[in-house]
Write a protein that holds these residues in place. Sequence first.
Motif, PDB file in Angstrom:
ATOM      1  N   ASN A  70       0.816  -1.208   0.000  1.00  0.00           N
ATOM      2  CA  ASN A  70       0.000   0.000   0.000  1.00  0.00           C
ATOM      3  C   ASN A  70       0.853   1.262   0.000  1.00  0.00           C
ATOM      4  O   ASN A  70       0.493   2.256  -0.651  1.00  0.00           O
ATOM      5  CB  ASN A  70      -0.967  -0.001   1.185  1.00  0.00           C
ATOM      6  N   GLU A  71       1.977   1.257   0.724  1.00  0.00           N
ATOM      7  CA  GLU A  71       2.875   2.406   0.712  1.00  0.00           C
ATOM      8  C   GLU A  71       3.466   2.619  -0.679  1.00  0.00           C
ATOM      9  O   GLU A  71       3.547   3.749  -1.160  1.00  0.00           O
ATOM     10  CB  GLU A  71       3.979   2.226   1.749  1.00  0.00           C
ATOM     11  N   ALA A  72       3.891   1.532  -1.326  1.00  0.00           N
ATOM     12  CA  ALA A  72       4.445   1.635  -2.678  1.00  0.00           C
ATOM     13  C   ALA A  72       3.378   2.128  -3.660  1.00  0.00           C
ATOM     14  O   ALA A  72       3.658   2.957  -4.539  1.00  0.00           O
ATOM     15  CB  ALA A  72       4.992   0.280  -3.126  1.00  0.00           C
ATOM     16  N   ARG A  73       2.174   1.646  -3.491  1.00  0.00           N
ATOM     17  CA  ARG A  73       1.082   2.069  -4.380  1.00  0.00           C
ATOM     18  C   ARG A  73       0.772   3.551  -4.173  1.00  0.00           C
ATOM     19  O   ARG A  73       0.554   4.284  -5.142  1.00  0.00           O
ATOM     20  CB  ARG A  73      -0.156   1.221  -4.098  1.00  0.00           C
ATOM     21  N   ALA A  74       0.745   3.992  -2.914  1.00  0.00           N
ATOM     22  CA  ALA A  74       0.477   5.400  -2.637  1.00  0.00           C
ATOM     23  C   ALA A  74       1.583   6.277  -3.216  1.00  0.00           C
ATOM     24  O   ALA A  74       1.310   7.342  -3.783  1.00  0.00           O
ATOM     25  CB  ALA A  74       0.344   5.615  -1.138  1.00  0.00           C
ATOM     26  N   ALA A  75       2.836   5.832  -3.108  1.00  0.00           N
ATOM     27  CA  ALA A  75       3.958   6.590  -3.673  1.00  0.00           C
ATOM     28  C   ALA A  75       3.847   6.661  -5.191  1.00  0.00           C
ATOM     29  O   ALA A  75       4.088   7.718  -5.793  1.00  0.00           O
ATOM     30  CB  ALA A  75       5.281   5.958  -3.263  1.00  0.00           C
ATOM     31  N   ALA A  76       3.460   5.557  -5.816  1.00  0.00           N
ATOM     32  CA  ALA A  76       3.304   5.545  -7.273  1.00  0.00           C
ATOM     33  C   ALA A  76       2.165   6.464  -7.701  1.00  0.00           C
ATOM     34  O   ALA A  76       2.282   7.189  -8.705  1.00  0.00           O
ATOM     35  CB  ALA A  76       3.051   4.117  -7.763  1.00  0.00           C
ATOM     36  N   GLU A  77       1.065   6.464  -6.959  1.00  0.00           N
ATOM     37  CA  GLU A  77      -0.054   7.356  -7.283  1.00  0.00           C
ATOM     38  C   GLU A  77       0.357   8.821  -7.124  1.00  0.00           C
ATOM     39  O   GLU A  77       0.007   9.658  -7.957  1.00  0.00           O
ATOM     40  CB  GLU A  77      -1.260   7.053  -6.392  1.00  0.00           C
ATOM     41  N   GLU A  78       1.111   9.101  -6.077  1.00  0.00           N
ATOM     42  CA  GLU A  78       1.568  10.473  -5.858  1.00  0.00           C
ATOM     43  C   GLU A  78       2.504  10.913  -6.983  1.00  0.00           C
ATOM     44  O   GLU A  78       2.401  12.034  -7.487  1.00  0.00           O
ATOM     45  CB  GLU A  78       2.288  10.567  -4.509  1.00  0.00           C
ATOM     46  N   GLU A  79       3.395  10.012  -7.383  1.00  0.00           N
ATOM     47  CA  GLU A  79       4.305  10.318  -8.492  1.00  0.00           C
ATOM     48  C   GLU A  79       3.523  10.542  -9.778  1.00  0.00           C
ATOM     49  O   GLU A  79       3.818  11.461 -10.543  1.00  0.00           O
ATOM     50  CB  GLU A  79       5.307   9.178  -8.665  1.00  0.00           C
ATOM     51  N   PHE A  80       2.499   9.728 -10.004  1.00  0.00           N
ATOM     52  CA  PHE A  80       1.670   9.878 -11.193  1.00  0.00           C
ATOM     53  C   PHE A  80       0.952  11.229 -11.185  1.00  0.00           C
ATOM     54  O   PHE A  80       0.900  11.918 -12.204  1.00  0.00           O
ATOM     55  CB  PHE A  80       0.655   8.731 -11.273  1.00  0.00           C
ATOM     56  N   GLU A  81       0.407  11.589 -10.020  1.00  0.00           N
ATOM     57  CA  GLU A  81      -0.287  12.863  -9.906  1.00  0.00           C
ATOM     58  C   GLU A  81       0.668  14.034 -10.118  1.00  0.00           C
ATOM     59  O   GLU A  81       0.315  15.028 -10.765  1.00  0.00           O
ATOM     60  CB  GLU A  81      -0.984  12.972  -8.543  1.00  0.00           C
ATOM     61  N   ASP A  82       1.899  13.920  -9.583  1.00  0.00           N
ATOM     62  CA  ASP A  82       2.895  14.972  -9.792  1.00  0.00           C
ATOM     63  C   ASP A  82       3.243  15.100 -11.266  1.00  0.00           C
ATOM     64  O   ASP A  82       3.340  16.214 -11.808  1.00  0.00           O
ATOM     65  CB  ASP A  82       4.161  14.681  -8.981  1.00  0.00           C
ATOM     66  N   THR A  83       3.422  13.958 -11.927  1.00  0.00           N
ATOM     67  CA  THR A  83       3.739  13.962 -13.354  1.00  0.00           C
ATOM     68  C   THR A  83       2.581  14.550 -14.153  1.00  0.00           C
ATOM     69  O   THR A  83       2.791  15.345 -15.083  1.00  0.00           O
ATOM     70  CB  THR A  83       4.059  12.539 -13.849  1.00  0.00           C
ATOM     71  N   ALA A  84       1.361  14.189 -13.787  1.00  0.00           N
ATOM     72  CA  ALA A  84       0.188  14.728 -14.485  1.00  0.00           C
ATOM     73  C   ALA A  84       0.106  16.240 -14.297  1.00  0.00           C
ATOM     74  O   ALA A  84      -0.210  16.981 -15.250  1.00  0.00           O
ATOM     75  CB  ALA A  84      -1.077  14.056 -13.991  1.00  0.00           C
ATOM     76  N   GLN A  85       0.396  16.714 -13.099  1.00  0.00           N
ATOM     77  CA  GLN A  85       0.360  18.153 -12.830  1.00  0.00           C
ATOM     78  C   GLN A  85       1.446  18.867 -13.631  1.00  0.00           C
ATOM     79  O   GLN A  85       1.219  19.943 -14.195  1.00  0.00           O
ATOM     80  CB  GLN A  85       0.534  18.435 -11.333  1.00  0.00           C
ATOM     81  N   GLU A  86       2.641  18.265 -13.712  1.00  0.00           N
ATOM     82  CA  GLU A  86       3.731  18.859 -14.498  1.00  0.00           C
ATOM     83  C   GLU A  86       3.343  18.948 -15.971  1.00  0.00           C
ATOM     84  O   GLU A  86       3.637  19.940 -16.653  1.00  0.00           O
ATOM     85  CB  GLU A  86       5.010  18.044 -14.335  1.00  0.00           C
ATOM     86  N   LEU A  87       2.682  17.910 -16.474  1.00  0.00           N
ATOM     87  CA  LEU A  87       2.237  17.930 -17.869  1.00  0.00           C
ATOM     88  C   LEU A  87       1.203  19.024 -18.098  1.00  0.00           C
ATOM     89  O   LEU A  87       1.231  19.713 -19.124  1.00  0.00           O
ATOM     90  CB  LEU A  87       1.672  16.573 -18.277  1.00  0.00           C
ATOM     91  N   LYS A  88       0.290  19.200 -17.147  1.00  0.00           N
ATOM     92  CA  LYS A  88      -0.712  20.267 -17.276  1.00  0.00           C
ATOM     93  C   LYS A  88      -0.049  21.630 -17.251  1.00  0.00           C
ATOM     94  O   LYS A  88      -0.400  22.514 -18.032  1.00  0.00           O
ATOM     95  CB  LYS A  88      -1.734  20.163 -16.139  1.00  0.00           C
ATOM     96  N   ASP A  89       0.930  21.789 -16.371  1.00  0.00           N
ATOM     97  CA  ASP A  89       1.647  23.074 -16.303  1.00  0.00           C
ATOM     98  C   ASP A  89       2.418  23.332 -17.603  1.00  0.00           C
ATOM     99  O   ASP A  89       2.420  24.457 -18.115  1.00  0.00           O
ATOM    100  CB  ASP A  89       2.615  23.081 -15.117  1.00  0.00           C
ATOM    101  N   ALA A  90       3.080  22.308 -18.127  1.00  0.00           N
ATOM    102  CA  ALA A  90       3.815  22.451 -19.390  1.00  0.00           C
ATOM    103  C   ALA A  90       2.867  22.765 -20.534  1.00  0.00           C
ATOM    104  O   ALA A  90       3.183  23.577 -21.409  1.00  0.00           O
ATOM    105  CB  ALA A  90       4.610  21.186 -19.677  1.00  0.00           C
ATOM    106  N   GLU A  91       1.706  22.151 -20.506  1.00  0.00           N
ATOM    107  CA  GLU A  91       0.709  22.399 -21.555  1.00  0.00           C
ATOM    108  C   GLU A  91       0.210  23.838 -21.508  1.00  0.00           C
ATOM    109  O   GLU A  91       0.037  24.481 -22.536  1.00  0.00           O
ATOM    110  CB  GLU A  91      -0.466  21.429 -21.349  1.00  0.00           C
TER     111      GLU A  91
END
Length: 96
Positions: A70-91
């Motif tokens: 669950n900790e690894a999954r939460a970290a992966a979700e957080e990383e995904f959300e950060d990456t998604a936010q970076e993509l939105k900012d770049a866009e």
Amino acid sequence: MNMNWRKIGIFAAGVLFGTAGIKILTSKDAKKVYTNCTAAALRAKDCVVKTTTTLQENMEDIYESAKQINEARAAAEEEFEDTAQELKDAEKELAE
């Protein structure tokens, strides 16, 4: 006075069988049976305690592994959300 010999006979037989029963229950052979039964009960108890301990240890291992997953999954979700936010900012920057 009218005596009920049947009831007196039943009472006497009960006393006789009770006394004989006590003698049988306190005999050496009966003690051996009690000892063997008690030994078997103690062996069964030891087996149950051993099995319970093993099961408890396994459940603790499973619980810790589940927490790590669950900790690894939460970290992966957080990383995904950060990456998604970076993509939105770049866009947004590209759109400006």
